[in-house]
Design a protein around this motif. Sequence first.
Motif, PDB file in Angstrom:
ATOM      1  N   VAL A  98      12.333  35.475 -18.617  1.00 25.86           N
ATOM      2  CA  VAL A  98      11.869  36.345 -17.538  1.00 25.86           C
ATOM      3  C   VAL A  98      12.209  35.705 -16.200  1.00 25.86           C
ATOM      4  O   VAL A  98      12.442  34.499 -16.111  1.00 25.86           O
ATOM      5  CB  VAL A  98      10.343  36.595 -17.617  1.00 25.86           C
ATOM      6  CG1 VAL A  98       9.988  37.435 -18.824  1.00 25.86           C
ATOM      7  CG2 VAL A  98       9.585  35.281 -17.630  1.00 25.86           C
ATOM      8  N   ASP A  99      12.222  36.517 -15.160  1.00 23.45           N
ATOM      9  CA  ASP A  99      12.460  36.013 -13.811  1.00 23.45           C
ATOM     10  C   ASP A  99      11.157  35.632 -13.114  1.00 23.45           C
ATOM     11  O   ASP A  99      11.139  34.756 -12.255  1.00 23.45           O
ATOM     12  CB  ASP A  99      13.197  37.073 -12.984  1.00 23.45           C
ATOM     13  CG  ASP A  99      14.552  37.426 -13.588  1.00 23.45           C
ATOM     14  OD1 ASP A  99      15.398  36.531 -13.685  1.00 23.45           O
ATOM     15  OD2 ASP A  99      14.745  38.595 -13.958  1.00 23.45           O
ATOM     16  N   MET A 100      10.077  36.314 -13.499  1.00 15.59           N
ATOM     17  CA  MET A 100       8.762  36.005 -12.944  1.00 15.59           C
ATOM     18  C   MET A 100       7.697  36.538 -13.878  1.00 15.59           C
ATOM     19  O   MET A 100       7.972  37.404 -14.711  1.00 15.59           O
ATOM     20  CB  MET A 100       8.591  36.591 -11.540  1.00 15.59           C
ATOM     21  CG  MET A 100       8.631  38.094 -11.465  1.00 15.59           C
ATOM     22  SD  MET A 100       8.438  38.725  -9.760  1.00 15.59           S
ATOM     23  CE  MET A 100       9.983  38.160  -9.029  1.00 15.59           C
ATOM     24  N   ILE A 101       6.485  36.009 -13.733  1.00 21.22           N
ATOM     25  CA  ILE A 101       5.370  36.441 -14.561  1.00 21.22           C
ATOM     26  C   ILE A 101       4.170  36.749 -13.681  1.00 21.22           C
ATOM     27  O   ILE A 101       3.763  35.925 -12.861  1.00 21.22           O
ATOM     28  CB  ILE A 101       4.988  35.370 -15.601  1.00 21.22           C
ATOM     29  CG1 ILE A 101       6.076  35.247 -16.675  1.00 21.22           C
ATOM     30  CG2 ILE A 101       3.637  35.701 -16.263  1.00 21.22           C
ATOM     31  CD1 ILE A 101       5.804  34.193 -17.726  1.00 21.22           C
ATOM     32  N   VAL A 223       2.147  34.099  -9.072  1.00 23.51           N
ATOM     33  CA  VAL A 223       3.345  34.658  -9.692  1.00 23.51           C
ATOM     34  C   VAL A 223       4.140  33.490 -10.258  1.00 23.51           C
ATOM     35  O   VAL A 223       4.660  32.659  -9.507  1.00 23.51           O
ATOM     36  CB  VAL A 223       4.207  35.435  -8.672  1.00 23.51           C
ATOM     37  CG1 VAL A 223       5.438  36.024  -9.356  1.00 23.51           C
ATOM     38  CG2 VAL A 223       3.387  36.521  -7.993  1.00 23.51           C
ATOM     39  N   GLY A 224       4.194  33.386 -11.570  1.00 24.32           N
ATOM     40  CA  GLY A 224       4.932  32.289 -12.202  1.00 24.32           C
ATOM     41  C   GLY A 224       6.427  32.479 -12.058  1.00 24.32           C
ATOM     42  O   GLY A 224       6.956  33.564 -12.301  1.00 24.32           O
ATOM     43  N   ILE A 225       7.110  31.413 -11.628  1.00 21.50           N
ATOM     44  CA  ILE A 225       8.575  31.442 -11.487  1.00 21.50           C
ATOM     45  C   ILE A 225       9.148  30.127 -12.013  1.00 21.50           C
ATOM     46  O   ILE A 225       8.399  29.190 -12.325  1.00 21.50           O
ATOM     47  CB  ILE A 225       9.003  31.651 -10.016  1.00 21.50           C
ATOM     48  CG1 ILE A 225       8.412  30.542  -9.121  1.00 21.50           C
ATOM     49  CG2 ILE A 225       8.593  33.025  -9.529  1.00 21.50           C
ATOM     50  CD1 ILE A 225       8.851  30.626  -7.666  1.00 21.50           C
ATOM     51  N   LYS A 226      10.454  30.061 -12.110  1.00 23.11           N
ATOM     52  CA  LYS A 226      11.109  28.847 -12.597  1.00 23.11           C
ATOM     53  C   LYS A 226      10.807  27.687 -11.658  1.00 23.11           C
ATOM     54  O   LYS A 226      10.793  27.840 -10.442  1.00 23.11           O
ATOM     55  CB  LYS A 226      12.615  29.066 -12.703  1.00 23.11           C
ATOM     56  CG  LYS A 226      13.340  27.937 -13.431  1.00 23.11           C
ATOM     57  CD  LYS A 226      14.802  28.296 -13.675  1.00 23.11           C
ATOM     58  CE  LYS A 226      15.501  27.191 -14.459  1.00 23.11           C
ATOM     59  NZ  LYS A 226      16.921  27.531 -14.715  1.00 23.11           N
ATOM     60  N   LYS A 227      10.574  26.526 -12.213  1.00 20.47           N
ATOM     61  CA  LYS A 227      10.167  25.374 -11.432  1.00 20.47           C
ATOM     62  C   LYS A 227      11.197  25.036 -10.355  1.00 20.47           C
ATOM     63  O   LYS A 227      12.393  24.959 -10.608  1.00 20.47           O
ATOM     64  CB  LYS A 227       9.951  24.149 -12.346  1.00 20.47           C
ATOM     65  CG  LYS A 227       9.325  22.975 -11.620  1.00 20.47           C
ATOM     66  CD  LYS A 227       8.871  21.896 -12.585  1.00 20.47           C
ATOM     67  CE  LYS A 227       8.297  20.702 -11.835  1.00 20.47           C
ATOM     68  NZ  LYS A 227       7.106  21.061 -11.025  1.00 20.47           N
TER      69      LYS A 227
END
Length: 279
Positions: A98-101, A223-227
């Motif tokens: 995913v790109d974001m959560i 909003v979870g995103i790639k570190k």
Amino acid sequence: MTFTRTMKRMAVRTIAALAAVACTMSLAACGADEAGKIRIGIKFDQPGLGFKKSGTYVGFDVDVAKYIAKKLGYSEDEIVWKEAPSKQREAMLQNGDVDMILATYSITDERKKAVSFAGPYFVAGQDLLVRKDDQSINGPQDLNGKRLCSVTGSTSAATVKEKFASEVQLMEQPGYAECATALFSGIVDAVTTDDIILAGLASASRGKLRVVGKPFTQEYYGVGIKKGDTKLATKINNAIVDMIQDGSWEKAVSDNTSGTNYTPDVRYNPPTPNEGEDA
């Protein structure tokens, strides 16, 4: 003829191999349905937050996600919704699924070791859901000897273990629907998680369940995103600010908690989104 057929077979195998390599390098590019789209993880089983209903997706997290996606240049039909169970969220971001959560994803220092966050876009408070006619539980202080349900991998379960482990029997389930079912059937005495989630469950119960209304934590939804993706964090934060300022945020809260008498804690809401940006 034999030589020609052999060459054709070799060409087909070569193309297939190249395609496999391309898929390995960029999974999103391999799915025609996902090309040029944004992939957003949400919950599918949380009424009022993220809920899959007859092939559509509704809830506060969904509304925030749609607003952010629009600000990033994506229309609603360019969003690919992915189910993001609590215990799988970090892996989904790390693996590029995913790109974001946006899935009632509380910002914690432990999670920030694996992923980055933008936001927060909402501040909830952990509370308790009980049967409407049960007056024996009016706050966490009444949990001694009670049977409590929460979701595996959630911060709610971790908080209960830390603060009330010697006083309660904790049952962990994969989703809040399972917890609500256990509460209906009398297997557990209460469900614990964030108040806005419980408000959604109470609304869906048609008056059979009630939220105690004594929150004992603050949960900052991010909003979870790639570190390390600070540029994306900044864009998302700007979108959240716009959503708050133009009234869309307040409308989304109201629309998705209608009929529950739920009001966000004004001491913390609406929040100031400043996570994940360059210092």
